[in-house]
Design a protein around this motif. Structure first.
Motif, PDB file in Angstrom:
ATOM      1  N   ILE A 257     -27.283 -13.688 -51.307  1.00  0.00           N
ATOM      2  CA  ILE A 257     -27.617 -12.314 -50.930  1.00  0.00           C
ATOM      3  C   ILE A 257     -26.346 -11.475 -50.806  1.00  0.00           C
ATOM      4  O   ILE A 257     -26.297 -10.325 -51.262  1.00  0.00           O
ATOM      5  CB  ILE A 257     -28.442 -12.294 -49.625  1.00  0.00           C
ATOM      6  N   GLN A 258     -25.301 -12.036 -50.213  1.00  0.00           N
ATOM      7  CA  GLN A 258     -24.043 -11.298 -50.093  1.00  0.00           C
ATOM      8  C   GLN A 258     -23.463 -10.965 -51.468  1.00  0.00           C
ATOM      9  O   GLN A 258     -22.953  -9.865 -51.686  1.00  0.00           O
ATOM     10  CB  GLN A 258     -23.037 -12.093 -49.272  1.00  0.00           C
ATOM     11  N   HIS A 259     -23.548 -11.906 -52.396  1.00  0.00           N
ATOM     12  CA  HIS A 259     -23.053 -11.675 -53.753  1.00  0.00           C
ATOM     13  C   HIS A 259     -23.806 -10.510 -54.407  1.00  0.00           C
ATOM     14  O   HIS A 259     -23.188  -9.584 -54.945  1.00  0.00           O
ATOM     15  CB  HIS A 259     -23.219 -12.957 -54.591  1.00  0.00           C
ATOM     16  N   GLU A 260     -25.137 -10.555 -54.347  1.00  0.00           N
ATOM     17  CA  GLU A 260     -25.942  -9.497 -54.978  1.00  0.00           C
ATOM     18  C   GLU A 260     -25.774  -8.159 -54.259  1.00  0.00           C
ATOM     19  O   GLU A 260     -25.709  -7.104 -54.889  1.00  0.00           O
ATOM     20  CB  GLU A 260     -27.419  -9.911 -55.038  1.00  0.00           C
ATOM     21  N   TYR A 261     -25.685  -8.211 -52.932  1.00  0.00           N
ATOM     22  CA  TYR A 261     -25.480  -6.997 -52.140  1.00  0.00           C
ATOM     23  C   TYR A 261     -24.156  -6.328 -52.527  1.00  0.00           C
ATOM     24  O   TYR A 261     -24.078  -5.103 -52.655  1.00  0.00           O
ATOM     25  CB  TYR A 261     -25.504  -7.360 -50.652  1.00  0.00           C
ATOM     26  N   ASP A 262     -23.123  -7.139 -52.723  1.00  0.00           N
ATOM     27  CA  ASP A 262     -21.827  -6.599 -53.157  1.00  0.00           C
ATOM     28  C   ASP A 262     -21.967  -5.814 -54.454  1.00  0.00           C
ATOM     29  O   ASP A 262     -21.342  -4.761 -54.618  1.00  0.00           O
ATOM     30  CB  ASP A 262     -20.806  -7.726 -53.352  1.00  0.00           C
ATOM     31  N   HIS A 263     -22.785  -6.316 -55.390  1.00  0.00           N
ATOM     32  CA  HIS A 263     -22.974  -5.606 -56.659  1.00  0.00           C
ATOM     33  C   HIS A 263     -23.449  -4.176 -56.426  1.00  0.00           C
ATOM     34  O   HIS A 263     -23.066  -3.260 -57.159  1.00  0.00           O
ATOM     35  CB  HIS A 263     -24.000  -6.331 -57.546  1.00  0.00           C
TER      36      HIS A 263
END
Length: 166
Positions: free
Chosen positions: A136-142
């Motif tokens: 989720i953190q990875h996708e949120y960063d996008h």
């Protein structure tokens, strides 16, 4: 319909932009966006053998929308990270926008996320699973124009993905 060839790759300036919120009036468009995200994620899975989530800006859809598909599909609209744990852990992160590169990053072990689903219902999700939290953190960063390359622990935190053996 978008396909793997439509995926934005490392270096595309759109990947570094902050996305706009999805408006409730745009809800009729979400199903089409999610269908495109699903199609591309399935093509990545077939080609590279990874992929649990994808963010809309990776297809040039500059909206705050994430699509996850682990055990079932989940549409996350206008997510907001409410809290993150102090405890962190390191991992070799991968990204569909540079599928052969792994980046060593540090992510929070747990988080709380507020978001709307595809029916515009609001949810609060307490994520205690480390693997899901880091995803989720990875996708949120996008959604904020941040790639995992920008979160590398140091300048030696890069490696090529091993070629799968058949």
């Amino acid at each position: 319909m978008k396909h793997l060839a439509d995926l934005l790759l490392l270096g595309d300036p759109r990947l570094y932009e902050t996305c706009e919120p999805v408006l409730e009036s745009e809800l009729p468009l979400v199903a089409s966006w999610v269908a495109d995200l699903h199609t591309v994620m399935e093509e990545i899975r077939a080609t590279y053998q990874f992929g649990r989530g994808i963010a809309a800006p990776q297809l040039g859809i500059m909206k705050r929308l994430i699509y996850l598909n682990i055990d079932k599909p989940r549409v996350i609209i206008n997510p907001e990270l409410v809290t993150v744990s102090e405890e962190t852990s390191e991992l070799w992160d991968d990204c569909m926008s540079f599928p052969n590169l792994l980046v060593r990053v540090r992510r929070h072990c747990q988080l709380t996320l507020k978001y709307h689903d595809e029916h515009w219902q609001q949810h609060t999700w307490e994520v205690t699973d480390w693997g899901l939290s880091e995803l989720i953190q990875h996708e949120y960063d996008h959604l904020n124009g941040v790639l995992c390359t920008m979160r590398a622990i140091d300048n030696q935190s890069f490696r090529w993905r091993p070629t799968p053996t058949i």
